[in-house]
Scaffold this active site. Sequence first.
Site, PDB file in Angstrom:
ATOM      1  N   HIS A 126      89.919  32.831  47.187  1.00 11.16           N
ATOM      2  CA  HIS A 126      88.838  32.183  46.467  1.00 11.16           C
ATOM      3  C   HIS A 126      89.782  31.909  45.260  1.00 11.16           C
ATOM      4  CE1 HIS A 126      85.050  34.199  48.745  1.00 11.16           C
ATOM      5  NE2 HIS A 126      84.956  33.095  47.971  1.00 11.16           N
ATOM      6  N   LYS A 130      87.424  33.386  40.675  1.00  9.81           N
ATOM      7  CA  LYS A 130      85.799  34.414  40.546  1.00  9.81           C
ATOM      8  C   LYS A 130      86.431  35.585  40.395  1.00  9.81           C
ATOM      9  CE  LYS A 130      84.206  35.833  44.610  1.00  9.81           C
ATOM     10  NZ  LYS A 130      82.656  35.368  44.731  1.00  9.81           N
TER      11      LYS A 130
END
Length: 212
Positions: A126, A130
């Site tokens: 990600h 995040k």
Amino acid sequence: MKTLLFGREGKVGAVLLSALHTAGHDVTGVEVGEPVDPAGFDAAVDFTAPTAVFGNASVALGAGVPCVIGTTGLTQEELAKLDGLARESSVPCFIAPNFALGAVLMMRFAAEAARSFPNAEIIELHADTKLDAPSGTAKATAVGMGGHVPIHSVRLPGLVAHQEVILGGPGETLTIRHDTTSRDAFVPGVLLALDRLRGLPPGLTVGLESLL
Ligand code: NAP
């Protein structure tokens, strides 16, 4: 539908704000620190942060407003409390670790493959922004595969949301991979959840697969 959107200026929230408007929702976006009165809204959507989602959803559910939650990182204790609040108010609260259709299929395929390959690992990748790790999708994938699947988390700029499930057996591996290339991927799932929200039972419903 009169819809409250928590996280208006976030990466997902900004995409959702215009998509909800285009889909005919009367949408009001809220950002951190802005006063919120959820009374009169038909639904609330939350794509904020692990530290913010519980408070936002509690306020909405406490006012009898059903919720659609995309923010990941809620603890089991917080989920149980939201379930209790939603039941007390007799409204549904829908949570999905991943609103992308391809990711839901990936989880289903991984669960199926795990029956034939006892050895598997998950790599989830990600954007570096995040905040939680491992991702909610990776944790849900592991549970669907029977648990005890090691998860590796990568956080780098340039990534959106990606996951590989690698299964290994004698002389072969099977890789199942899903890539989210833009946050538009989450829009159809959120619209579907809002569409089906009133038909769900009071309390928590988890996972897009329960609506498909
Ligand atoms: P992001 O870009 O950091 O956006 C979060 C936004 O929420 C920011 O604008 C933030 O404002 C705002 N915010 C924080 N606290 C708030 C509060 N109390 N009330 C209202 N707004 C608040 O993050 P993102 O990439 O959009 O992701 C948001 C969440 O959704 C993350 O937990 C992510 O893991 C999750 N997510 C889930 C899915 C899914 O399919 N389930 C898909 C993508 C992302 P500030 O910047 O001022 O703090």
